[in-house]
Motif scaffolding. Structure first.
Motif, PDB file in Angstrom:
ATOM      1  N   SER A 149      -0.301 -18.066  20.168  1.00  0.00           N
ATOM      2  CA  SER A 149       0.111 -18.731  19.022  1.00  0.00           C
ATOM      3  C   SER A 149       0.504 -20.136  19.230  1.00  0.00           C
ATOM      4  CB  SER A 149       1.907 -18.106  19.427  1.00  0.00           C
ATOM      5  OG  SER A 149       1.941 -16.663  19.027  1.00  0.00           O
ATOM      6  N   HIS A 150       0.300 -20.820  20.415  1.00  0.00           N
ATOM      7  CA  HIS A 150       0.380 -22.072  20.802  1.00  0.00           C
ATOM      8  C   HIS A 150      -0.853 -22.785  19.987  1.00  0.00           C
ATOM      9  CE1 HIS A 150       2.348 -25.566  22.306  1.00  0.00           C
ATOM     10  NE2 HIS A 150       1.149 -25.883  22.595  1.00  0.00           N
ATOM     11  N   GLU A 151      -0.164 -23.795  19.138  1.00  0.00           N
ATOM     12  CA  GLU A 151      -1.315 -24.924  18.522  1.00  0.00           C
ATOM     13  C   GLU A 151      -0.641 -26.338  18.226  1.00  0.00           C
ATOM     14  OE1 GLU A 151      -4.433 -22.893  15.895  1.00  0.00           O
ATOM     15  OE2 GLU A 151      -3.779 -24.339  14.352  1.00  0.00           O
ATOM     16  N   ASP A 152      -0.902 -26.988  18.763  1.00  0.00           N
ATOM     17  CA  ASP A 152      -0.580 -28.342  18.424  1.00  0.00           C
ATOM     18  C   ASP A 152      -1.185 -29.209  17.230  1.00  0.00           C
ATOM     19  OD1 ASP A 152       1.182 -28.647  20.832  1.00  0.00           O
ATOM     20  OD2 ASP A 152      -0.102 -29.767  22.020  1.00  0.00           O
ATOM     21  N   LEU A 192       5.858 -12.103  21.158  1.00  0.00           N
ATOM     22  CA  LEU A 192       4.780 -13.146  20.845  1.00  0.00           C
ATOM     23  C   LEU A 192       3.491 -12.458  21.137  1.00  0.00           C
ATOM     24  CD1 LEU A 192       6.028 -16.496  22.088  1.00  0.00           C
ATOM     25  CD2 LEU A 192       5.937 -15.744  19.721  1.00  0.00           C
ATOM     26  N   ASP A 193       3.201 -11.623  22.298  1.00  0.00           N
ATOM     27  CA  ASP A 193       2.184 -10.771  22.246  1.00  0.00           C
ATOM     28  C   ASP A 193       1.739 -10.116  21.356  1.00  0.00           C
ATOM     29  OD1 ASP A 193       1.614 -12.015  25.029  1.00  0.00           O
ATOM     30  OD2 ASP A 193       2.240 -10.320  26.076  1.00  0.00           O
ATOM     31  N   ALA A 194       2.629  -9.346  20.735  1.00  0.00           N
ATOM     32  CA  ALA A 194       2.417  -8.244  19.814  1.00  0.00           C
ATOM     33  C   ALA A 194       2.146  -8.976  18.315  1.00  0.00           C
ATOM     34  CB  ALA A 194       3.723  -7.498  19.443  1.00  0.00           C
ATOM     35  N   ILE A 195       2.596 -10.183  18.176  1.00  0.00           N
ATOM     36  CA  ILE A 195       2.419 -11.100  16.958  1.00  0.00           C
ATOM     37  C   ILE A 195       1.057 -11.814  16.806  1.00  0.00           C
ATOM     38  CG2 ILE A 195       3.427 -12.806  15.333  1.00  0.00           C
ATOM     39  CD1 ILE A 195       6.194 -11.722  16.167  1.00  0.00           C
ATOM     40  N   GLY A 196       0.710 -12.145  18.100  1.00  0.00           N
ATOM     41  CA  GLY A 196      -0.501 -12.929  18.315  1.00  0.00           C
ATOM     42  C   GLY A 196      -0.482 -14.238  17.312  1.00  0.00           C
ATOM     43  N   PRO A 197      -1.973 -14.304  16.757  1.00  0.00           N
ATOM     44  CA  PRO A 197      -2.028 -15.831  16.090  1.00  0.00           C
ATOM     45  C   PRO A 197      -1.502 -15.550  14.772  1.00  0.00           C
ATOM     46  CG  PRO A 197      -4.115 -14.162  16.293  1.00  0.00           C
ATOM     47  CD  PRO A 197      -2.916 -13.624  17.203  1.00  0.00           C
ATOM     48  N   ASN A 198      -0.765 -14.629  14.232  1.00  0.00           N
ATOM     49  CA  ASN A 198      -0.168 -14.518  12.956  1.00  0.00           C
ATOM     50  C   ASN A 198       1.110 -15.534  12.986  1.00  0.00           C
ATOM     51  OD1 ASN A 198      -1.734 -12.682  11.587  1.00  0.00           O
ATOM     52  ND2 ASN A 198      -0.882 -11.081  12.698  1.00  0.00           N
ATOM     53  N   LEU A 199       1.466 -15.817  14.149  1.00  0.00           N
ATOM     54  CA  LEU A 199       2.700 -16.764  14.371  1.00  0.00           C
ATOM     55  C   LEU A 199       1.851 -17.934  15.054  1.00  0.00           C
ATOM     56  CD1 LEU A 199       6.244 -16.414  15.518  1.00  0.00           C
ATOM     57  CD2 LEU A 199       4.825 -18.225  16.660  1.00  0.00           C
ATOM     58  N   LYS A 200       2.325 -19.298  14.535  1.00  0.00           N
ATOM     59  CA  LYS A 200       1.589 -20.444  14.901  1.00  0.00           C
ATOM     60  C   LYS A 200       2.720 -21.444  15.455  1.00  0.00           C
ATOM     61  CE  LYS A 200      -2.824 -19.914  15.369  1.00  0.00           C
ATOM     62  NZ  LYS A 200      -3.411 -19.732  16.805  1.00  0.00           N
ATOM     63  N   THR A 201       2.655 -22.034  16.487  1.00  0.00           N
ATOM     64  CA  THR A 201       3.738 -23.126  16.931  1.00  0.00           C
ATOM     65  C   THR A 201       3.318 -23.911  17.891  1.00  0.00           C
ATOM     66  OG1 THR A 201       6.150 -23.426  17.578  1.00  0.00           O
ATOM     67  CG2 THR A 201       4.806 -21.565  18.524  1.00  0.00           C
ATOM     68  N   ASN A 202       3.742 -25.570  17.609  1.00  0.00           N
ATOM     69  CA  ASN A 202       3.560 -26.473  18.580  1.00  0.00           C
ATOM     70  C   ASN A 202       4.476 -26.571  19.733  1.00  0.00           C
ATOM     71  OD1 ASN A 202       5.559 -27.508  16.962  1.00  0.00           O
ATOM     72  ND2 ASN A 202       4.720 -29.563  17.284  1.00  0.00           N
ATOM     73  N   LEU A 203       5.562 -25.447  19.471  1.00  0.00           N
ATOM     74  CA  LEU A 203       6.545 -25.072  20.793  1.00  0.00           C
ATOM     75  C   LEU A 203       5.759 -24.584  21.983  1.00  0.00           C
ATOM     76  CD1 LEU A 203       9.476 -24.218  18.710  1.00  0.00           C
ATOM     77  CD2 LEU A 203       9.708 -26.028  20.383  1.00  0.00           C
ATOM     78  N   THR A 204       6.146 -24.943  23.232  1.00  0.00           N
ATOM     79  CA  THR A 204       5.527 -24.028  24.261  1.00  0.00           C
ATOM     80  C   THR A 204       6.238 -22.768  24.431  1.00  0.00           C
ATOM     81  OG1 THR A 204       7.052 -25.145  25.880  1.00  0.00           O
ATOM     82  CG2 THR A 204       4.823 -26.274  25.471  1.00  0.00           C
ATOM     83  N   PHE A 205       5.882 -22.088  25.295  1.00  0.00           N
ATOM     84  CA  PHE A 205       6.734 -20.694  25.493  1.00  0.00           C
ATOM     85  C   PHE A 205       7.865 -21.083  26.114  1.00  0.00           C
ATOM     86  CE2 PHE A 205       8.199 -17.156  28.174  1.00  0.00           C
ATOM     87  CZ  PHE A 205       8.081 -16.033  27.590  1.00  0.00           C
ATOM     88  N   ASP A 206       8.142 -21.948  27.143  1.00  0.00           N
ATOM     89  CA  ASP A 206       9.410 -22.355  27.649  1.00  0.00           C
ATOM     90  C   ASP A 206      10.379 -23.006  26.959  1.00  0.00           C
ATOM     91  OD1 ASP A 206       8.335 -21.248  29.884  1.00  0.00           O
ATOM     92  OD2 ASP A 206       7.981 -23.209  31.044  1.00  0.00           O
ATOM     93  N   GLU A 207       9.803 -23.850  25.755  1.00  0.00           N
ATOM     94  CA  GLU A 207      10.535 -24.362  24.927  1.00  0.00           C
ATOM     95  C   GLU A 207      11.086 -23.472  23.727  1.00  0.00           C
ATOM     96  OE1 GLU A 207       8.355 -28.887  24.803  1.00  0.00           O
ATOM     97  OE2 GLU A 207       7.731 -27.388  23.356  1.00  0.00           O
ATOM     98  N   MET A 208      10.309 -22.449  23.434  1.00  0.00           N
ATOM     99  CA  MET A 208      11.003 -21.374  22.506  1.00  0.00           C
ATOM    100  C   MET A 208      12.224 -20.718  23.225  1.00  0.00           C
ATOM    101  SD  MET A 208       8.235 -19.519  20.275  1.00  0.00           S
ATOM    102  CE  MET A 208       6.627 -19.924  21.227  1.00  0.00           C
ATOM    103  N   LYS A 209      11.762 -20.417  24.248  1.00  0.00           N
ATOM    104  CA  LYS A 209      12.740 -19.833  25.040  1.00  0.00           C
ATOM    105  C   LYS A 209      14.283 -20.522  25.416  1.00  0.00           C
ATOM    106  CE  LYS A 209      12.761 -16.373  28.465  1.00  0.00           C
ATOM    107  NZ  LYS A 209      12.244 -15.356  29.362  1.00  0.00           N
ATOM    108  N   SER A 210      13.980 -21.867  25.524  1.00  0.00           N
ATOM    109  CA  SER A 210      15.160 -22.538  25.696  1.00  0.00           C
ATOM    110  C   SER A 210      16.198 -22.521  24.494  1.00  0.00           C
ATOM    111  CB  SER A 210      14.741 -23.922  26.586  1.00  0.00           C
ATOM    112  OG  SER A 210      14.072 -24.888  25.562  1.00  0.00           O
ATOM    113  N   PHE A 211      15.276 -22.709  23.282  1.00  0.00           N
ATOM    114  CA  PHE A 211      16.064 -22.649  21.992  1.00  0.00           C
ATOM    115  C   PHE A 211      16.925 -21.494  21.884  1.00  0.00           C
ATOM    116  CE2 PHE A 211      13.257 -26.095  19.935  1.00  0.00           C
ATOM    117  CZ  PHE A 211      14.344 -26.569  19.258  1.00  0.00           C
TER     118      PHE A 211
END
Ligand code: C30
Length: 287
Positions: free
Chosen positions: A5-8, A210-229
């Motif tokens: 999912s992660h893509e800068d 996120l594992d289930a959705i995989g590359p259908n979701l793209k974000t430049n947030l890291t996992f930890d950043e998403m979690k903290s939101f």
């Protein structure tokens, strides 16, 4: 965990050009652009999809407030990637999230710090993983499903629990009113997703989702950043305000409809969002 999912988008330090320095999503007032693209398993446009839902969220930590701006997909704007004016939803067709972010930043002079892009499948996956969202459906709706089967989704008016396919139909539907009203439903849907994802009764297993959705979701947030939101939103009374851009004009060209945002409305939204992000109220590129 989020490698799929992660893509800068190739910005230095993953920081907007409209920022004087790096921001921290936990401490600072930041913005997130939610991008919904018209891509599905059936349509399979690869990268050449359009952003038919564009919602810019700004977060103010001291005020505990969020503003959600819906940008109409037919808005006639300058797209830096191609160097001329066209529909804002075409920016994604020409250059994905990067071109979309540059276009929004140029249009509003507000930094876009993060983006979260979903196609039809990812949107359905997010909603279903939350166990659906409740929504007050405004009128009876017959709509296509995610594979474009006509009238496959039928909703009655009233408050109800919607699954992913049903919420998608609501987010896409415009034939009963307009793209502007559709944009308002999308704002409300994002609000409902946020509330549900941070409610005490929902144990939102972000990693599994996120594992289930995989590359259908793209974000430049890291996992930890998403979690903290998400953690930030738990048990907090956050005021969420919807903002819209007024447009009195529009025009047809080559069989395509363009929406023209009023200059006054653009300027006042710009001012409101810059203030909300605690930025100086200044002219272009003088952050
Ligand atoms: C922790 C953090 C920060 C995040 C955690 C996860 C979260 C909170 C995720 C939030 C989820 C996100 C990112 C949501 C994004 C925004 C939303 C609300 C997206 C919703 C839907 C989506 C995935 C994409 C947009 C889809 C839209 C609006 C339209 C595409 C019409 C044609 C020609 C006809 C056609 C007709 C209809 C429905 N269709 O659908 O069918 O291409 O629509 O208006 O272009 O087409 O007109 O006339 O051929 O049948 O009427 P479409 P169209």
């Amino acid at each position: 965990i989020v490698s799929d999912s992660h893509e800068d988008i190739g910005r230095e330090n993953n920081t907007s050009n409209l920022r004087a320095e790096e921001v921290d999503p936990i401490e600072d007032n930041v913005s997130v652009l939610f991008i919904g693209v018209d891509e599905s398993e059936k349509r399979d446009y690869e990268t050449a999809s359009r952003s038919d839902a564009l919602i810019l969220a700004t977060f103010n930590k001291e005020q505990n407030s969020i503003k959600l701006l819906s940008i109409p997909r037919d808005s006639y704007v300058y797209v830096p990637e191609i160097g001329y004016n066209t529909k804002i939803n075409h920016a994604h067709f020409y250059g994905g999230p990067k071109a979309t972010i540059e276009t929004v930043e140029n249009f509003l002079n507000v930094p876009v710090d993060y983006y979260v892009r979903v196609n039809f499948e990812a949107f359905i996956g997010v909603i279903n993983s939350l166990g659906g969202i409740t929504y007050d459906v405004p009128f009876e709706i017959y709509e296509q499903d995610s594979n474009d089967n006509a009238d496959a989704i039928h909703l009655q008016p009233g408050e109800q629990l919607l699954n992913g396919e049903e919420a998608l139909a609501l987010a896409r539907s415009r034939k009963y009113d307009s793209d502007i009203e559709r944009g308002k439903r999308q704002q409300e849907i994002i609000k409902r997703i946020g509330k549900k994802a941070t409610s005490a009764s929902t144990i939102f297993k972000l990693g599994n989702v996120l594992d289930a959705i995989g590359p259908n979701l793209k974000t430049n947030l890291t996992f930890d950043e998403m979690k903290s939101f998400l953690t930030y939103g738990i048990n907090k009374n956050i005021a969420i305000e919807m903002i819209n851009l007024d447009g009195s004009g529009g025009f047809m060209d080559d069989d395509l409809w363009y929406y023209v945002v009023d200059e006054e409305s653009r300027a006042s939204v710009q001012e409101e969002l810059r203030e909300h992000l605690d930025l100086s109220i200044s002219n272009k590129n003088t952050t």
